[in-house]
Design a protein around this motif. Structure first.
Motif, mmCIF file in Angstrom:
data_model
loop_
_atom_site.group_PDB
_atom_site.id
_atom_site.type_symbol
_atom_site.label_atom_id
_atom_site.label_comp_id
_atom_site.label_asym_id
_atom_site.label_seq_id
_atom_site.Cartn_x
_atom_site.Cartn_y
_atom_site.Cartn_z
ATOM 1 N N UNK A 1 14.833 -30.381 -2.597
ATOM 2 C CA UNK A 1 15.017 -29.057 -3.183
ATOM 3 C C UNK A 1 16.319 -28.499 -2.636
ATOM 4 N N UNK A 2 17.196 -28.142 -3.524
ATOM 5 C CA UNK A 2 18.507 -27.644 -3.095
ATOM 6 C C UNK A 2 18.346 -26.422 -2.201
ATOM 7 N N UNK A 3 19.214 -26.328 -1.206
ATOM 8 C CA UNK A 3 19.090 -25.235 -0.241
ATOM 9 C C UNK A 3 19.278 -23.860 -0.868
ATOM 10 N N UNK A 4 19.877 -23.807 -2.057
ATOM 11 C CA UNK A 4 20.073 -22.517 -2.723
ATOM 12 C C UNK A 4 18.807 -22.011 -3.403
ATOM 13 N N UNK A 5 17.828 -22.890 -3.520
ATOM 14 C CA UNK A 5 16.558 -22.501 -4.143
ATOM 15 C C UNK A 5 15.770 -21.637 -3.172
ATOM 16 N N UNK A 6 15.291 -20.516 -3.661
ATOM 17 C CA UNK A 6 14.472 -19.654 -2.816
ATOM 18 C C UNK A 6 13.112 -20.307 -2.592
ATOM 19 N N UNK A 7 12.737 -20.412 -1.332
ATOM 20 C CA UNK A 7 11.405 -20.887 -0.994
ATOM 21 C C UNK A 7 10.689 -19.784 -0.219
ATOM 22 N N UNK A 8 9.397 -19.665 -0.472
ATOM 23 C CA UNK A 8 8.668 -18.511 0.046
ATOM 24 C C UNK A 8 7.286 -18.910 0.533
ATOM 25 N N UNK A 9 6.730 -18.028 1.327
ATOM 26 C CA UNK A 9 5.322 -18.077 1.698
ATOM 27 C C UNK A 9 4.648 -16.818 1.155
ATOM 28 N N UNK A 10 3.476 -17.012 0.602
ATOM 29 C CA UNK A 10 2.612 -15.918 0.163
ATOM 30 C C UNK A 10 1.250 -16.124 0.808
ATOM 31 N N UNK A 11 0.430 -15.094 0.765
ATOM 32 C CA UNK A 11 -0.930 -15.245 1.272
ATOM 33 C C UNK A 11 -1.893 -14.421 0.420
ATOM 34 N N UNK A 12 -3.129 -14.848 0.441
ATOM 35 C CA UNK A 12 -4.164 -14.146 -0.308
ATOM 36 C C UNK A 12 -5.425 -14.079 0.538
ATOM 37 N N UNK A 13 -5.798 -12.865 0.880
ATOM 38 C CA UNK A 13 -7.026 -12.636 1.635
ATOM 39 C C UNK A 13 -8.183 -12.465 0.653
ATOM 40 N N UNK A 14 -9.407 -12.696 1.095
ATOM 41 C CA UNK A 14 -10.572 -12.558 0.202
ATOM 42 C C UNK A 14 -10.624 -11.173 -0.427
ATOM 43 N N UNK A 15 -10.769 -11.145 -1.747
ATOM 44 C CA UNK A 15 -10.887 -9.889 -2.453
ATOM 45 C C UNK A 15 -9.600 -9.135 -2.647
ATOM 46 N N UNK A 16 -8.474 -9.740 -2.254
ATOM 47 C CA UNK A 16 -7.184 -9.070 -2.380
ATOM 48 C C UNK A 16 -6.235 -9.886 -3.231
ATOM 49 N N UNK A 17 -5.183 -9.226 -3.700
ATOM 50 C CA UNK A 17 -4.170 -9.929 -4.475
ATOM 51 C C UNK A 17 -3.262 -10.746 -3.559
ATOM 52 N N UNK A 18 -2.678 -11.753 -4.132
ATOM 53 C CA UNK A 18 -1.721 -12.553 -3.385
ATOM 54 C C UNK A 18 -0.517 -11.673 -3.044
ATOM 55 N N UNK A 19 -0.028 -11.786 -1.823
ATOM 56 C CA UNK A 19 1.082 -10.954 -1.391
ATOM 57 C C UNK A 19 2.180 -11.785 -0.753
ATOM 58 N N UNK A 20 3.385 -11.256 -0.864
ATOM 59 C CA UNK A 20 4.570 -11.890 -0.296
ATOM 60 C C UNK A 20 4.521 -11.830 1.230
ATOM 61 N N UNK A 21 4.935 -12.922 1.874
ATOM 62 C CA UNK A 21 5.018 -12.967 3.328
ATOM 63 C C UNK A 21 6.462 -13.115 3.790
#
Length: 114
Positions: free
Chosen positions: A27-47
């Motif tokens: 994956x080219x280094x210019x590609x944005x890579x991210x972590x997200x998380x989702x707790x029980x009963x909640x929407x997925x959120x950006x980390x």
């Protein structure tokens, strides 16, 4: 591209974990890579996110405790998580921004006990 997240587990509050996300191809280094998380009963959120040439971005809730990094030679994204809190408990997902679609890993469970 396929993403494989790993490194989750059960840890006590105040402890640390390092998550990894291995990509099936370069994956080219210019590609944005991210972590997200989702707790029980909640929407997925950006980390956190990272791309070459720019400072990493973090959610306010993890700023100063989590560090995102990537090893382009190994096609792997990392998330070092320190000073973990019970509210960090969630399934953590990695993501790579594609040109026409985003690619998501399968998620890895992080559980922080109080």
């Amino acid at each position: 591209v396929q993403l494989q997240a790993s490194g989750g587990g059960l840890v006590q509050a105040g402890g640390s974990l390092r998550l990894s996300c291995a990509a099936s191809r370069t994956i080219h280094s210019s590609v944005i890579m991210s972590w997200y998380r989702q707790a029980p009963g909640k929407q997925r959120e950006f980390v956190a996110s990272i791309r070459s040439g720019r400072s990493p971005r973090y959610a306010d809730s993890v700023q100063g405790r989590f560090t995102i990094s990537r090893d382009n030679a190994k096609n792997t994204l990392y998330l070092q998580m320190n000073s973990l809190k019970p509210e960090d408990t969630a399934v953590y997902y990695c993501k790579a921004n594609g040109q026409s679609e985003d690619y998501w890993g399968q998620g890895t469970q992080v559980t922080v006990s109080s």
